[in-house]
Structure formats: C-alpha cells, structure tokens
Enzyme design. Structure first.
Site, PDB file in Angstrom:
ATOM      1  N   ARG A 140      91.860  51.203 127.332  1.00  0.00           N
ATOM      2  CA  ARG A 140      92.712  52.258 126.643  1.00  0.00           C
ATOM      3  C   ARG A 140      93.804  52.760 127.458  1.00  0.00           C
ATOM      4  O   ARG A 140      93.925  52.513 128.651  1.00  0.00           O
ATOM      5  CB  ARG A 140      91.692  53.434 126.526  1.00  0.00           C
ATOM      6  CG  ARG A 140      90.651  52.927 125.282  1.00  0.00           C
ATOM      7  CD  ARG A 140      89.648  53.954 124.658  1.00  0.00           C
ATOM      8  NE  ARG A 140      88.499  53.745 125.658  1.00  0.00           N
ATOM      9  CZ  ARG A 140      87.411  54.669 125.537  1.00  0.00           C
ATOM     10  NH1 ARG A 140      87.214  55.444 124.569  1.00  0.00           N
ATOM     11  NH2 ARG A 140      86.220  54.330 126.336  1.00  0.00           N
TER      12      ARG A 140
ATOM     13  N   GLY B 296      77.408  54.737 129.228  1.00  0.00           N
ATOM     14  CA  GLY B 296      79.094  54.618 129.158  1.00  0.00           C
ATOM     15  C   GLY B 296      79.586  55.753 129.523  1.00  0.00           C
ATOM     16  O   GLY B 296      79.129  56.454 130.477  1.00  0.00           O
TER      17      GLY B 296
ATOM     18  N   ILE C 249      63.101  50.026 117.951  1.00  0.00           N
ATOM     19  CA  ILE C 249      62.564  50.468 119.156  1.00  0.00           C
ATOM     20  C   ILE C 249      61.442  51.794 118.632  1.00  0.00           C
ATOM     21  O   ILE C 249      62.339  52.545 117.845  1.00  0.00           O
ATOM     22  CB  ILE C 249      63.515  50.890 120.330  1.00  0.00           C
ATOM     23  CG1 ILE C 249      62.705  51.365 121.510  1.00  0.00           C
ATOM     24  CG2 ILE C 249      64.695  51.893 120.049  1.00  0.00           C
ATOM     25  CD1 ILE C 249      63.638  51.226 122.914  1.00  0.00           C
TER      26      ILE C 249
ATOM     27  N   THR D  54      76.100  46.954 115.314  1.00  0.00           N
ATOM     28  CA  THR D  54      75.961  48.149 116.029  1.00  0.00           C
ATOM     29  C   THR D  54      76.034  49.576 115.110  1.00  0.00           C
ATOM     30  O   THR D  54      75.132  50.412 115.287  1.00  0.00           O
ATOM     31  CB  THR D  54      76.735  48.149 117.453  1.00  0.00           C
ATOM     32  OG1 THR D  54      76.509  47.167 118.293  1.00  0.00           O
ATOM     33  CG2 THR D  54      76.379  49.398 118.115  1.00  0.00           C
TER      34      THR D  54
ATOM     35  N   LYS E  75      63.941  59.901 111.520  1.00  0.00           N
ATOM     36  CA  LYS E  75      63.175  60.200 110.576  1.00  0.00           C
ATOM     37  C   LYS E  75      61.528  60.350 110.803  1.00  0.00           C
ATOM     38  O   LYS E  75      60.753  61.222 110.291  1.00  0.00           O
ATOM     39  CB  LYS E  75      63.415  58.912 109.529  1.00  0.00           C
ATOM     40  CG  LYS E  75      62.470  59.257 108.059  1.00  0.00           C
ATOM     41  CD  LYS E  75      62.696  57.994 107.103  1.00  0.00           C
ATOM     42  CE  LYS E  75      61.900  58.141 106.036  1.00  0.00           C
ATOM     43  NZ  LYS E  75      61.926  56.518 105.182  1.00  0.00           N
TER      44      LYS E  75
ATOM     45  N   THR F 119      79.558  47.582 127.492  1.00  0.00           N
ATOM     46  CA  THR F 119      80.601  48.181 128.443  1.00  0.00           C
ATOM     47  C   THR F 119      80.100  49.242 129.486  1.00  0.00           C
ATOM     48  O   THR F 119      81.082  49.851 130.175  1.00  0.00           O
ATOM     49  CB  THR F 119      81.523  49.069 127.179  1.00  0.00           C
ATOM     50  OG1 THR F 119      80.754  49.878 126.590  1.00  0.00           O
ATOM     51  CG2 THR F 119      82.284  47.769 126.588  1.00  0.00           C
TER      52      THR F 119
ATOM     53  N   LEU G  28      75.593  57.448 120.835  1.00  0.00           N
ATOM     54  CA  LEU G  28      76.884  57.019 121.454  1.00  0.00           C
ATOM     55  C   LEU G  28      77.081  55.526 121.456  1.00  0.00           C
ATOM     56  O   LEU G  28      78.111  55.105 121.836  1.00  0.00           O
ATOM     57  CB  LEU G  28      77.086  57.808 122.621  1.00  0.00           C
ATOM     58  CG  LEU G  28      77.617  59.127 122.819  1.00  0.00           C
ATOM     59  CD1 LEU G  28      76.792  60.007 121.899  1.00  0.00           C
ATOM     60  CD2 LEU G  28      78.071  59.592 124.007  1.00  0.00           C
TER      61      LEU G  28
ATOM     62  N   TYR H 240      85.275  48.452 113.608  1.00  0.00           N
ATOM     63  CA  TYR H 240      85.152  49.544 114.378  1.00  0.00           C
ATOM     64  C   TYR H 240      85.312  50.674 113.367  1.00  0.00           C
ATOM     65  O   TYR H 240      84.324  51.607 113.134  1.00  0.00           O
ATOM     66  CB  TYR H 240      85.843  49.833 115.232  1.00  0.00           C
ATOM     67  CG  TYR H 240      85.875  51.204 116.359  1.00  0.00           C
ATOM     68  CD1 TYR H 240      84.607  51.225 117.222  1.00  0.00           C
ATOM     69  CD2 TYR H 240      86.530  52.196 116.105  1.00  0.00           C
ATOM     70  CE1 TYR H 240      84.467  52.262 117.941  1.00  0.00           C
ATOM     71  CE2 TYR H 240      86.342  53.411 117.026  1.00  0.00           C
ATOM     72  CZ  TYR H 240      85.425  53.517 117.875  1.00  0.00           C
ATOM     73  OH  TYR H 240      85.334  54.634 118.578  1.00  0.00           O
TER      74      TYR H 240
END
Ligand code: NAD
Ligand code: UDP
Length: 314
Positions: free
Chosen positions: A186, A12, A63, A92, A105, A37, A73, A145
């Site tokens: 934006r 991104g 994963i 997410t 962890k 994105t 991010l 968000y």
C-alpha cells in the site's frame, strides 16, 4: 464483567493493534488468523498474557468458539495481496463471513464487520456518505475484494433481519501506521520504505488521484466505539480521516520528512484504481462522538520511525 472477544485477522496490521488495546482494557482475547498476510511478530508481545489466546485457523472453515463479541477483520487488505488469490479473497468474504455470523448467531455474540471504502468503488459522489450505493466494476480485478466486502455487508444485514444477530458495519478508509507489513504494497508503506532505501518512489498514474489517510490509533478507537454503540445503531458508518491529499503531495511530503534523495518514477495506474476518496464522517461524529485526532505529519513521523527500526534490524 470481563468480555471474551474474538478478533479474526488478529495477527494483521489493524487486528494486532485491536488485540493489544482490548487486552489492555482487561478483556479475554482470542486472536484467530491463518497468517496469510499477518505475522506472529505482530502479537509476540501479547503471547505471555494469561487472557490472550492465539488460534491458527482459516475462517472459510467452520469453527466453534464461545464468545461475547467478534471483530471480523480476516481478509487481506492490500490490492497486491487480495489480487494474489482472488477466489480465496471472495471465499473469505462470503464463506468466512457466514462462518463468523454462524458463531454470532449460536452464541448471541455482537459482531462488527471490517468493511471498506472500496464498497463505494470509483465514486461519483464526493466526499462519500454512507447513503451512497457506490460505483463498483463487478467483473474487474478489484471486484474479488469490493464485491466480496459488499456481499459481506449484505450477509451482516440479512443475518440481522432474518436471525436477529446483533451486527455492526464499519466502513474503514485508508489506514496506516506501525505493523503494516514491509511487503504490504500500500502507498504509505511503499513510499516510506522506498525513501529509507534511497529508491525512487513509485507513483502510479500522474499522482493526481486522491486518498485520505487515517492513523491506526484513531481507527482502533473508532472501531471500538462502534462496537460499544447503542444496539439500535448498526451502521454502516464511515471511519476515516477526511483530510484529502493527492498521491503526488504524499510522495513529496514523505521525501521531505525523511530528508532522502529519492526521485519520483511515474508508473501506469492499476486497473479500476479509484480516482478520489474522502469520507464524510458526520454520522461517526454524531453517533459515536468520534473524529480522528492524529494529523498526517504526526502519524507519518511514528510510521517512519517504525520502518526505520524494522529495516535496521533486518
Ligand atoms: P492485513 O492484511 O494486515 O490483516 C488481515 C489479517 O487477516 C491478516 O493477519 C491475515 O493473515 C488474516 N486473514 C486473511 N484471510 C484470512 C482467512 N481466510 N482466515 C483467517 N485469517 C485471515 O490487513 P489490515 O489492514 O489489518 O486490514 C484488516 C481488515 O480491515 C480487513 O478486513 C480489511 O479489508 C479491512 N480494511 C482495512 C483498511 C486499511 O486501510 N488498513 C481499509 C479498509 C478495510
Ligand atoms: N499507489 C501509488 N504507488 C504505490 C502504491 C499505491 O501511487 O507504490 C497509489 C494507488 O494507485 C492508489 C493510492 O496510491 O491510487 C492508494 O493505494 P493503496 O494500494 O494504498 O490503497 P487503495 O486505496 O488503492 O486500496
């Protein structure tokens, strides 16, 4: 010693700059992205490097990777993109963050969460200090968000308290610069692209609402300083530029800098759009010895140049 660093959302806007800087500093980089994105073009110039790996993966699925540090991010940042699939956005920020914290962890990696000024919502305290708890609409269109990022902060703190994970929270304020997507939506990328295409600028509301804009290079420096700060300083810390502008001032400045003939169209203000925003960066200055160095004119010049190049090549 070479560190192996995972950057989720690495393809991104901010992630690609972070990959580039940390790679240049001699680290092994794993860039993970689902390309919602992000764009391979943002990291194409890094692909040949022996210490750079790209993993196509969606962080809402677990994963297993072995790493020393994680910059998390992964999350769409622009209102139009995070509202496109709001359920995915909150997944997410909750399931994705749990998976990232699971890696931290298991491997004892240090993890930095890219949080946001949106945790303050439409703030009643100005400028915003980290101690302010915010005013967020929990059921509005931005809440996928805002509440997602608040839940992510909660998870960071609970994994720290319950499992001893070495967490860091950086609250990022509006950041701009090269590699913002052309369709990002934006305000700075919109206004620059509109002026370069001789379209009218779309100011939402009467243009009196405010934001404070940080150039990407300053932001990347702040995030890395936060990651490398003492373990007993885990934030949250505001990272942003405290110089505040109205959106109308920004529109006029970009029209003047691009010498274009665009006029301004005033359009309805989106729901729950925060009226004012400006970071108090006292803690970043004290604890990280960080403050932004690029003023708006200098940052806009570089960003205008970037978009001019992109538009000419398409
Ligand atoms: P961006 O949209 O350019 O980058 C986000 C990246 O995450 C993209 O490459 C996207 O494909 C990837 N991604 C999204 N969901 C994913 C998933 N589920 N799994 C894997 N990858 C996923 O946005 P940005 O401006 O670079 O923002 C990066 C981070 O910084 C985000 O977490 C954002 O919330 C935060 N932030 C940015 C700003 C800003 O002004 N740029 C402000 C506050 C917070
Ligand atoms: N905005 C605008 N015109 C645009 C895009 C955004 O007036 O074409 C306004 C938006 O309503 C908000 C501010 O600019 O008040 C910043 O919006 P952006 O989407 O960049 O980021 P936000 O801080 O709202 O997440």
């Amino acid at each position: 010693m070479t560190k192996r660093i995972l950057i989720t959302g690495g393809a991104g806007f901010l992630g690609s700059h972070l990959c580039e800087k940390l790679l240049r500093d001699g680290n092994d980089i794993i860039c993970l992205d689902n390309f919602f994105t992000g764009d391979k073009k943002n990291i194409a110039h890094l692909m040949g490097a022996h210490n750079f790996e790209l993993v196509r993966h969606d962080i809402i699925n677990p994963i297993y990777l072995e790493v020393d540090e994680i910059y998390n991010l992964a999350c769409p940042a622009s209102p139009i993109h995070y509202q496109y699939n709001p359920i995915k956005t909150i997944k997410t920020n909750v399931m994705g963050v749990i998976n990232v914290l699971g890696i931290a962890k298991r491997t004892r990696a240090k993890v930095l969460q890219a949080s946001t000024s949106e945790v303050y919502g439409d703030p009643e305290v100005h400028p915003q200090k980290e101690s302010y708890w915010g005013k967020v609409n929990p059921i509005g269109v931005r809440s996928c968000y805002d509440e997602g990022k608040r839940a992510a902060e909660c998870l960071m703190m609970d994994y720290r308290r319950q499992n001893g994970v070495n967490t860091k929270i950086a609250r990022i304020f509006n950041t701009y610069g090269p590699r913002m997507a052309v369709n990002d939506g934006r305000v700075i990328s919109n206004f620059i692209i509109q002026t370069l295409q001789n379209q009218n600028l779309t100011v939402y509301g009467d243009g009196s609402h405010t934001r404070s804009f940080c150039y990407v290079d300053d932001m990347i420096e702040g995030l890395i300083k936060m990651m490398n700060s003492d373990d007993d300083f885990f934030g949250p810390v505001n990272i942003g530029n405290p110089v505040e502008f109205t959106i109308l001032e920004l529109a006029k400045k970009i029209i003047q800098m691009t010498k274009c003939r665009s006029k301004i169209d005033f359009l309805p203000l989106p729901a729950d759009d925060p009226v004012q925003r400006k970071p108090d960066i006292t803690i970043a200055k004290d604890k990280l010895n960080w403050m932004p160095r690029t003023d708006l004119t200098e940052g806009l010049l570089k960003t205008i140049d970037y978009f001019r190049g992109i538009l000419q090549s398409t």
